[in-house]
Scaffold this motif. Structure first.
Motif, PDB file in Angstrom:
ATOM      1  N   ARG B 249      -1.550  -9.655  -5.524  1.00 35.97           N
ATOM      2  CA  ARG B 249      -2.886  -9.104  -5.658  1.00 35.97           C
ATOM      3  C   ARG B 249      -3.967  -9.922  -5.352  1.00 35.97           C
ATOM      4  O   ARG B 249      -3.942 -11.072  -6.072  1.00 35.97           O
ATOM      5  N   THR B 250      -4.906  -9.467  -4.623  1.00 41.35           N
ATOM      6  CA  THR B 250      -6.118 -10.123  -4.459  1.00 41.35           C
ATOM      7  C   THR B 250      -7.158  -9.683  -5.142  1.00 41.35           C
ATOM      8  O   THR B 250      -7.034  -8.597  -6.052  1.00 41.35           O
ATOM      9  N   SER B 251      -8.380  -9.932  -5.197  1.00 38.70           N
ATOM     10  CA  SER B 251      -9.494  -9.639  -6.435  1.00 38.70           C
ATOM     11  C   SER B 251      -9.804  -8.103  -6.174  1.00 38.70           C
ATOM     12  O   SER B 251     -10.111  -7.651  -7.037  1.00 38.70           O
ATOM     13  N   ASP B 252      -9.478  -7.574  -5.116  1.00 39.29           N
ATOM     14  CA  ASP B 252      -9.963  -5.968  -5.129  1.00 39.29           C
ATOM     15  C   ASP B 252      -8.663  -5.274  -5.023  1.00 39.29           C
ATOM     16  O   ASP B 252      -8.648  -4.073  -4.561  1.00 39.29           O
ATOM     17  N   GLY B 253      -7.704  -5.767  -5.578  1.00 42.12           N
ATOM     18  CA  GLY B 253      -6.436  -4.835  -5.841  1.00 42.12           C
ATOM     19  C   GLY B 253      -5.523  -4.492  -4.722  1.00 42.12           C
ATOM     20  O   GLY B 253      -4.727  -3.833  -4.778  1.00 42.12           O
ATOM     21  N   PHE B 254      -5.837  -5.344  -3.653  1.00 43.34           N
ATOM     22  CA  PHE B 254      -5.077  -4.969  -2.389  1.00 43.34           C
ATOM     23  C   PHE B 254      -3.752  -5.930  -2.638  1.00 43.34           C
ATOM     24  O   PHE B 254      -4.025  -7.142  -2.961  1.00 43.34           O
ATOM     25  N   SER B 255      -2.767  -5.602  -2.128  1.00 40.98           N
ATOM     26  CA  SER B 255      -1.738  -6.425  -2.160  1.00 40.98           C
ATOM     27  C   SER B 255      -0.900  -6.545  -0.587  1.00 40.98           C
ATOM     28  O   SER B 255      -0.900  -5.599   0.151  1.00 40.98           O
ATOM     29  N   ILE B 256      -0.445  -7.891  -0.358  1.00 44.41           N
ATOM     30  CA  ILE B 256      -0.221  -7.988   0.962  1.00 44.41           C
ATOM     31  C   ILE B 256       0.990  -7.299   1.070  1.00 44.41           C
ATOM     32  O   ILE B 256       2.002  -7.326   0.294  1.00 44.41           O
ATOM     33  N   PRO B 257       1.264  -6.734   2.267  1.00 45.14           N
ATOM     34  CA  PRO B 257       2.478  -5.821   2.537  1.00 45.14           C
ATOM     35  C   PRO B 257       3.695  -7.096   2.671  1.00 45.14           C
ATOM     36  O   PRO B 257       3.318  -7.900   3.177  1.00 45.14           O
ATOM     37  N   GLU B 258       4.758  -6.342   2.394  1.00 46.54           N
ATOM     38  CA  GLU B 258       6.163  -7.256   2.447  1.00 46.54           C
ATOM     39  C   GLU B 258       7.203  -6.541   3.407  1.00 46.54           C
ATOM     40  O   GLU B 258       7.234  -5.581   3.533  1.00 46.54           O
ATOM     41  N   LEU B 259       7.739  -7.714   4.211  1.00 52.76           N
ATOM     42  CA  LEU B 259       8.843  -7.442   5.020  1.00 52.76           C
ATOM     43  C   LEU B 259      10.261  -7.813   4.570  1.00 52.76           C
ATOM     44  O   LEU B 259      10.192  -8.896   4.251  1.00 52.76           O
ATOM     45  N   ILE B 260      11.184  -6.946   4.276  1.00 59.56           N
ATOM     46  CA  ILE B 260      12.289  -7.496   3.834  1.00 59.56           C
ATOM     47  C   ILE B 260      13.047  -7.996   5.232  1.00 59.56           C
ATOM     48  O   ILE B 260      13.384  -7.160   6.258  1.00 59.56           O
ATOM     49  N   ALA B 261      13.209  -9.279   5.332  1.00 62.18           N
ATOM     50  CA  ALA B 261      13.853  -9.969   6.542  1.00 62.18           C
ATOM     51  C   ALA B 261      15.387  -9.715   6.769  1.00 62.18           C
ATOM     52  O   ALA B 261      16.003  -9.719   5.714  1.00 62.18           O
TER      53      ALA B 261
END
Lengths: 332, 280
Positions: B249-261
Motif C-alpha cells: 500500500r502506498t499512502s493513498d491506499g492504492f496497491s501495486i497490481p501483481e502478476l503471478i509469473a
C-alpha cells in the motif's frame, strides 16, 4: 557541417585563408567527442551519478528546440522592430500595457526556456519592463500547447484548464503591475545593454539569435545542473508522503515545482499523478512552475542580471501561490 | 571567450542535437515526438554557428564585434557551460532512468484514460484464461466472446502495456482480467524487503523528458529459479490474481497490481525505454 567547409560562403572582403587558432582546434576536438561513439558507458557509473547524468542531459537537450525558437523570435524582433518602436506604439499606461502583454503570452507556443530571451529582447528594444515581465510569466503558462496538455493530463476535468489559465494570467498581470511600481531601471541594466546592430536585417537576426542562444544556453546549463542535482538528492517519495491539503500542501507543491523545474508542457502530467494532494495544491504546482523554478532563475539572472532575478523570483513565487489559492478556491 | 569559439560552440551543440536525434539515442531521455524539433534545432544551430564564425573571420581585420565590449565579457563565462552537455553526452553514453530513480518515487494510483469496460470486453475470450495449478477461474467467465472489437486495444501479441495493466486492474470492478494470460515488459527493481521469488517490474512514463518521469510498476510473484538482475529488462508472462493482492500500500491506499509469473524471459532493452500517453 565541417567547419573547414564554411569560408566559401563568406560575404566580406576575401581573406586568403581563415584564421585557425585555438578556437577552431578546441571546437574540432569537441566535434570528435560528439561524433565518435562514447568511450564510457554511464551505466557503469554509480547509480546516483548515472541518474544525474540522465536528468542533466535530458533537460539540456530537451530545452534546445524551445531555446532555439525563443532566440530566433528574439533575433527577428531585433531585426524587424526598430529600436524605440515598441516604446512608441505600446500603451504607455502599465494598467493597459501589462494585461495586454500578459494576454499576448497566450500566442507563443513554447516552454519557459524560450520566453526568457524574448522578454529580454523586448526590454532591450524599449518595451516597458513591467509589460515584458508579464509576457515572460504568461507565455510559458497559458499558451495553447500547455493548455491542451493540461486538458489531456486531467481528462474530464476542464476546470483544471480554466483554473490554470486564470491563475497564471493573474500571476503575470499582478507581478507585472507590482513591477511597474517597484521595478528600477538599474535592475535591467544587463538587458538594456544587449542591442546589437548588424548591417542588414538578416545579419542582425542571425547575430542576435546566435548571441542570445549562447547566452541563455549557458544559464540554462546552470539550471539543468541544479535541477539534476535536486532530482538526484531529494527523493520524490519523501515529498509526496507529506501529502495532505490546506496551506502546507500548497506550499509543498509550490516548492516542489520550484525544485523540479519541469517543462511547462509536461508539468500537468506530474501534477495529475500526485493524486494525494488537494486540487489547489496541484494547481499551485502548475502555476508556480512556469513562473519560477531553479532553471528559470538561472536564465533570468543571465538575461536581466542578478539584481533582477533576486527580486523578481521571490515576488513571482509569492504572487503565484496566492493566485493559485484564489483560483483554486473559486474554480476547483 | 573568443567570439570565434562561441560561434563554433553553437555548431558543436547543433551537431550534438543532430547526432542524438539521428542515432535515436535521444529516446533514452526524451520522448519520441520531439524528433523533428530536435532535428530542426540542430540544423538551425549549425547554421547560426557557421554563419557567426564566418562573420568573425571576415571581421578579424580589427573591426569591432557585434557585442558591446562590456557585454562580451559576461557572455564568455556563461557560454562556456555549453561544453558540459557535449562532454557528458559525448564521453558518457547517458542511460535511461533505472531502479535508482524508481526506488526514489512512490507509485501512485493510475489515472483513468480509457473506457475500461470496453477494454476488458476486447480481451481474448474467457476460454484462454489460465487453467491448471495455481490458476484462478475467470470471475467474468460468463462473458460472451467479442470478435467485433480489436484485441489490439489491450493486447498486442499477448503483450499489455504496464500502464493499461495498472489502469484495468485498478478501475475494472468486474475483475475480468483475472486469470487472463498477459505479457508485461519492463526493467527489474528488487522487491523491498528482499522476499524470495519476487521483484517489481517497472517502467517510467514521460511526457517531455526524463525530468518529468512518473513510475509505473507491477509486482511479479512466484518467480521460479534465479531472480533477474537489477535494471535488466524482462518480459514476464503470467496472470493477475486479485485474491492474492498482498497490498503494497502506498499512502493513498492504492496497491501495486501483481502478476503471478509463469515465465520470466530476459530481453534486450527496448529502443524506446519510456512509456508515453499513447500507451494508455
Amino acid at each position: 557541417m565541417r567547419v573547414q567547409d564554411a569560408p566559401h560562403v563568406e560575404p566580406g572582403p576575401r581573406l586568403p585563408k581563415p584564421a585557425v587558432g585555438w578556437p577552431e582546434l578546441a571546437a574540432l576536438a569537441l566535434l570528435v567527442v560528439v561524433l565518435l561513439p562514447a568511450p564510457y558507458k554511464a551505466s557503469l557509473a554509480s547509480p546516483g551519478l548515472r541518474n544525474w547524468i540522465t536528468i542533466f542531459v535530458a533537460i539540456s537537450v530537451q530545452a534546445l528546440p524551445f531555446l532555439v525558437l525563443g532566440t530566433l523570435v528574439s533575433g527577428a524582433i531585433a531585426a524587424a522592430v526598430p529600436p524605440g518602436w515598441l516604446a512608441r506604439h505600446l500603451p504607455k499606461r502599465p494598467g493597459l500595457a501589462v494585461p495586454a502583454a500578459g494576454l499576448a503570452g497566450a500566442a507563443f507556443p513554447g516552454c519557459e526556456c524560450g520566453s526568457v530571451p524574448i522578454a529580454g529582447r523586448l526590454v532591450a528594444n524599449g518595451a516597458q519592463p513591467a509589460a515584458a515581465t508579464a509576457f515572460l510569466l504568461s507565455a510559458p503558462a497559458i499558451n495553447p500547447v500547455v493548455l491542451v496538455s493540461t486538458a489531456v493530463a486531467f481528462p474530464g476535468q476542464p476546470q483544471y484548464v480554466v483554473a490554470r489559465f486564470a491563475g497564471s494570467l493573474a500571476t503575470a498581470v499582478v507581478v507585472g503591475l507590482i513591477w511597474s511600481r517597484v521595478g528600477k531601471a538599474a535592475w535591467h541594466a544587463k538587458a538594456l545593454g544587449r542591442i546589437s546592430v548588424g548591417d542588414t536585417r538578416w545579419r542582425t537576426m542571425a547575430a542576435t539569435s546566435l548571441h542570445d542562444f549562447l547566452h541563455a544556453g549557458g544559464f540554462l546549463i546552470v539550471g539543468a545542473i541544479t535541477a539534476a542535482t535536486l532530482h538526484t538528492v531529494v527523493p520524490q517519495s519523501v515529498l509526496s508522503t507529506i501529502a495532505g491539503s490546506g496551506l502546507l500542501a500548497v506550499l509543498i507543491m509550490a516548492l516542489l515545482a520550484f525544485v523540479l523545474a519541469i517543462c511547462s508542457e509536461a508539468d500537468a502530467f506530474v501534477a495529475a499523478s500526485l493524486s494525494q494532494f488537494s486540487p489547489t495544491a496541484r494547481l499551485a504546482f502548475m502555476v508556480v512552475g512556469p513562473a519560477v523554478d531553479v532553471k528559470l532563475v538561472a536564465l533570468q539572472a543571465g538575461t536581466f542580471g542578478r539584481s533582477f532575478a533576486t527580486r523578481f523570483a521571490p515576488i513571482s513565487f509569492v504572487v503565484a501561490v496566492v493566485c493559485s489559492l484564489v483560483a483554486g478556491r473559486f474554480l476547483l | 571567450m573568443s567570439q570565434r569559439f562561441a560561434a563554433l560552440l553553437a555548431v558543436v551543440t547543433g551537431v550534438l542535437a543532430l547526432r542524438m536525434t539521428l542515432s535515436m539515442d535521444f529516446l533514452n531521455f526524451i520522448k519520441a515526438t520531439m524528433f523533428p524539433w530536435l532535428l530542426l534545432s540542430g540544423v538551425v544551430l549549425v547554421w547560426l554557428g557557421v554563419y557567426g564564425w564566418v562573420r568573425q573571420q571576415s571581421k578579424s581585420q580589427g573591426e569591432a564585434t557585434a557585442c558591446s565590449p562590456g557585454h562580451s565579457h559576461s557572455l564568455s563565462r556563461a557560454a562556456w557551460l555549453l561544453v558540459l552537455p557535449v562532454l557528458f553526452a559525448g564521453l558518457l553514453e547517458p542511460a535511461p532512468l533505472g531502479s535508482f530513480a524508481a526506488q526514489r518515487q512512490t507509485v501512485q494510483a493510475p489515472r483513468q484514460f480509457s473506457d475500461v469496460g470496453a477494454l476488458v470486453e476486447s480481451l481474448p475470450a474467457g476460454a484462454s484464461t489460465v487453467s491448471g495449478e495455481g490458476a484462478v477461474s475467470n470471475s467474468a467467465g460468463g462473458r460472451q466472446p467479442r470478435s467485433d472489437l480489436p484485441r489490439g486495444a489491450v493486447l498486442t501479441d499477448g503483450e499489455m502495456s504496464l500502464l493499461k495493466f495498472m489502469e484495468i486492474t485498478y478501475y475494472d470492478e468486474s475483475e475480468a482480467l483475472a486469470g487472463v494470460p498477459i505479457k508485461l515488459v519492463g526493467f527489474v527493481v528488487p522487491a523491498p524487503g528482499g522476499q524470495g521469488g519476487e521483484f517489481l517490474l517497472s517502467r517510467f512514463l514521460i511526457n517531455c523528458c526524463a525530468a518529468d518521469a512518473t513510475l509505473m510498476q507491477a509486482g511479479v510473484l512466484d518467480v521460479k529459479g534465479k531472480l533477474p538482475a537489477q535494471d535488466s529488462w524482462v518480459a514476464v508472462t503470467g496472470y493477475w490474481d486479485p485474491e492474492r493482492q498482498k497490498g503494497r500500500r502506498t499512502s493513498d491506499g492504492f496497491s501495486i497490481p501483481e502478476l503471478i509469473a509463469q515465465n520470466v524471459e530476459p530481453i534486450e532493452a527496448p529502443q524506446e525505454p519510456y512509456l508515453s500517453l499513447a500507451d494508455y
